[in-house]
Design a protein around this motif. Structure first.
Motif, PDB file in Angstrom:
ATOM      1  N   ILE A  10       0.842  -1.206   0.000  1.00 33.59           N
ATOM      2  CA  ILE A  10       0.000   0.000   0.000  1.00 33.59           C
ATOM      3  C   ILE A  10       0.872   1.248   0.000  1.00 33.59           C
ATOM      4  N   GLN A  11       1.929   1.247   0.792  1.00 30.62           N
ATOM      5  CA  GLN A  11       2.829   2.407   0.839  1.00 30.62           C
ATOM      6  C   GLN A  11       3.460   2.638  -0.534  1.00 30.62           C
ATOM      7  N   LYS A  12       3.868   1.554  -1.191  1.00 30.29           N
ATOM      8  CA  LYS A  12       4.456   1.669  -2.529  1.00 30.29           C
ATOM      9  C   LYS A  12       3.418   2.203  -3.525  1.00 30.29           C
ATOM     10  N   LYS A  13       2.191   1.708  -3.412  1.00 30.06           N
ATOM     11  CA  LYS A  13       1.119   2.160  -4.307  1.00 30.06           C
ATOM     12  C   LYS A  13       0.834   3.645  -4.091  1.00 30.06           C
ATOM     13  N   ILE A  14       0.844   4.085  -2.838  1.00 31.27           N
ATOM     14  CA  ILE A  14       0.620   5.506  -2.529  1.00 31.27           C
ATOM     15  C   ILE A  14       1.732   6.361  -3.144  1.00 31.27           C
ATOM     16  N   GLN A  15       2.973   5.906  -3.012  1.00 30.29           N
ATOM     17  CA  GLN A  15       4.092   6.657  -3.584  1.00 30.29           C
ATOM     18  C   GLN A  15       4.000   6.727  -5.108  1.00 30.29           C
ATOM     19  N   GLU A  16       3.639   5.607  -5.733  1.00 31.35           N
ATOM     20  CA  GLU A  16       3.505   5.591  -7.186  1.00 31.35           C
ATOM     21  C   GLU A  16       2.373   6.510  -7.653  1.00 31.35           C
ATOM     22  N   GLU A  17       1.271   6.490  -6.922  1.00 39.36           N
ATOM     23  CA  GLU A  17       0.133   7.347  -7.264  1.00 39.36           C
ATOM     24  C   GLU A  17       0.520   8.814  -7.105  1.00 39.36           C
ATOM     25  N   ASP A  18       1.275   9.124  -6.056  1.00 45.58           N
ATOM     26  CA  ASP A  18       1.737  10.495  -5.836  1.00 45.58           C
ATOM     27  C   ASP A  18       2.617  10.949  -7.001  1.00 45.58           C
ATOM     28  N   LYS A  19       3.533  10.090  -7.429  1.00 51.05           N
ATOM     29  CA  LYS A  19       4.396  10.412  -8.568  1.00 51.05           C
ATOM     30  C   LYS A  19       3.568  10.635  -9.828  1.00 51.05           C
ATOM     31  N   ARG A  20       2.584   9.758 -10.049  1.00 58.32           N
ATOM     32  CA  ARG A  20       1.762   9.850 -11.252  1.00 58.32           C
ATOM     33  C   ARG A  20       0.971  11.157 -11.267  1.00 58.32           C
ATOM     34  N   VAL A  21       0.360  11.494 -10.140  1.00 57.79           N
ATOM     35  CA  VAL A  21      -0.429  12.727 -10.040  1.00 57.79           C
ATOM     36  C   VAL A  21       0.468  13.947 -10.253  1.00 57.79           C
ATOM     37  N   THR A  22       1.621  13.947  -9.604  1.00 62.61           N
ATOM     38  CA  THR A  22       2.566  15.061  -9.739  1.00 62.61           C
ATOM     39  C   THR A  22       3.033  15.194 -11.183  1.00 62.61           C
ATOM     40  N   GLN A  23       3.339  14.069 -11.819  1.00 59.38           N
ATOM     41  CA  GLN A  23       3.811  14.110 -13.203  1.00 59.38           C
ATOM     42  C   GLN A  23       2.730  14.621 -14.144  1.00 59.38           C
ATOM     43  N   THR A  24       1.479  14.264 -13.890  1.00 60.24           N
ATOM     44  CA  THR A  24       0.369  14.751 -14.708  1.00 60.24           C
ATOM     45  C   THR A  24       0.279  16.275 -14.629  1.00 60.24           C
ATOM     46  N   VAL A  25       0.391  16.803 -13.425  1.00 59.13           N
ATOM     47  CA  VAL A  25       0.343  18.264 -13.237  1.00 59.13           C
ATOM     48  C   VAL A  25       1.528  18.921 -13.943  1.00 59.13           C
ATOM     49  N   ILE A  26       2.708  18.357 -13.780  1.00 55.71           N
ATOM     50  CA  ILE A  26       3.907  18.922 -14.401  1.00 55.71           C
ATOM     51  C   ILE A  26       3.788  18.880 -15.925  1.00 55.71           C
ATOM     52  N   ASN A  27       3.254  17.781 -16.456  1.00 54.72           N
ATOM     53  CA  ASN A  27       3.074  17.684 -17.911  1.00 54.72           C
ATOM     54  C   ASN A  27       2.119  18.767 -18.417  1.00 54.72           C
ATOM     55  N   ASP A  28       1.031  18.998 -17.687  1.00 57.76           N
ATOM     56  CA  ASP A  28       0.092  20.055 -18.071  1.00 57.76           C
ATOM     57  C   ASP A  28       0.779  21.421 -18.088  1.00 57.76           C
ATOM     58  N   ILE A  29       1.547  21.692 -17.050  1.00 58.20           N
ATOM     59  CA  ILE A  29       2.261  22.970 -16.957  1.00 58.20           C
ATOM     60  C   ILE A  29       3.253  23.105 -18.113  1.00 58.20           C
ATOM     61  N   ASN A  30       4.021  22.047 -18.368  1.00 56.57           N
ATOM     62  CA  ASN A  30       5.009  22.096 -19.452  1.00 56.57           C
ATOM     63  C   ASN A  30       4.340  22.303 -20.808  1.00 56.57           C
ATOM     64  N   ASP A  31       3.236  21.606 -21.042  1.00 59.29           N
ATOM     65  CA  ASP A  31       2.513  21.772 -22.313  1.00 59.29           C
ATOM     66  C   ASP A  31       2.024  23.203 -22.470  1.00 59.29           C
ATOM     67  N   TYR A  32       1.480  23.756 -21.385  1.00 58.74           N
ATOM     68  CA  TYR A  32       0.977  25.130 -21.441  1.00 58.74           C
ATOM     69  C   TYR A  32       2.124  26.102 -21.719  1.00 58.74           C
ATOM     70  N   ILE A  33       3.246  25.916 -21.056  1.00 59.77           N
ATOM     71  CA  ILE A  33       4.384  26.822 -21.233  1.00 59.77           C
ATOM     72  C   ILE A  33       4.931  26.739 -22.657  1.00 59.77           C
ATOM     73  N   LYS A  34       4.948  25.552 -23.228  1.00 56.47           N
ATOM     74  CA  LYS A  34       5.399  25.426 -24.628  1.00 56.47           C
ATOM     75  C   LYS A  34       4.523  26.268 -25.548  1.00 56.47           C
ATOM     76  N   GLU A  35       3.220  26.141 -25.402  1.00 56.20           N
ATOM     77  CA  GLU A  35       2.299  26.914 -26.236  1.00 56.20           C
ATOM     78  C   GLU A  35       2.419  28.407 -25.950  1.00 56.20           C
ATOM     79  N   TYR A  36       2.547  28.743 -24.673  1.00 53.30           N
ATOM     80  CA  TYR A  36       2.689  30.147 -24.279  1.00 53.30           C
ATOM     81  C   TYR A  36       3.941  30.744 -24.922  1.00 53.30           C
TER      82      TYR A  36
END
Length: 177
Positions: free
Chosen positions: A109-135
């Motif tokens: 469960i701890q490993k799953k929580i860490q993986e989910e945290d990484k996935r969520v964080t990466q999704t946010v970072i990808n959105d930000i990076n995509d927006y900045i590229k277009e900007y």
């Protein structure tokens, strides 16, 4: 035209001043504060709330299993004098096996929580990076640096900081979705 060299010199100075002003005012090297973008982005707040809800549910499941095991252990401690040696050994093995299973589940469960945290964080970072590229493309910037407080940009004039402007646009775009 008595002084053509003087006229040329004045024109050259005026053109130089205009060129310097234009180069300064249209700086194509700008930066954003990555940490401020991540914390100020509305999607980060929503994603973190959803993640926290899932993580708390998973942790409460583990806590429930641990509480049940502790209850069984207390009952065993109370009743152990009434067990035969064979029953005593069997009960100890069962409790030990259950504890090992709970520990394994807890680690998973701890490993799953860490993986989910990484996935969520990466999704946010990808959105930000995509927006900045277009900007950057839309505003004709050659480079947009990402300052994160880790020393990759030690100094930059505040006029080259696009963080607030990008954050407003990012949140406006997220609000439309």
């Amino acid at each position: 035209m008595k002084n053509p060299p003087m006229l040329v010199a004045v024109a050259a100075v005026v053109l130089s001043v205009l060129a310097i002003y234009y180069a300064k005012s249209s700086s194509q090297l700008v930066y954003v504060d990555v940490n401020k973008l991540i914390t100020g982005y509305e999607k980060t707040k929503v994603a973190k709330a959803e993640f926290d809800k899932k993580a708390n549910l998973m942790r409460s499941n583990v806590d429930s299993l641990v509480a049940n095991w502790q209850k069984e252990l207390k009952n065993y401690e109370k009743e152990r004098t009434t067990f035969s040696p064979k029953e005593l050994k069997l009960k100890q093995e069962l409790l030990t096996n259950k504890q090992q299973q709970i520990n394994g589940y807890q680690e998973a469960i701890q490993k799953k929580i860490q993986e989910e945290d990484k996935r969520v964080t990466q999704t946010v970072i990808n959105d930000i990076n995509d927006y900045i590229k277009e900007y950057g493309k839309d505003h004709n910037y050659k480079i947009i640096f990402g300052a994160s407080g880790g020393g990759n940009i030690m100094y930059a004039d505040e006029s080259t900081d696009l963080t607030e402007e990008v954050l407003k646009g990012l949140n406006a775009e997220y609000g439309e979705k």
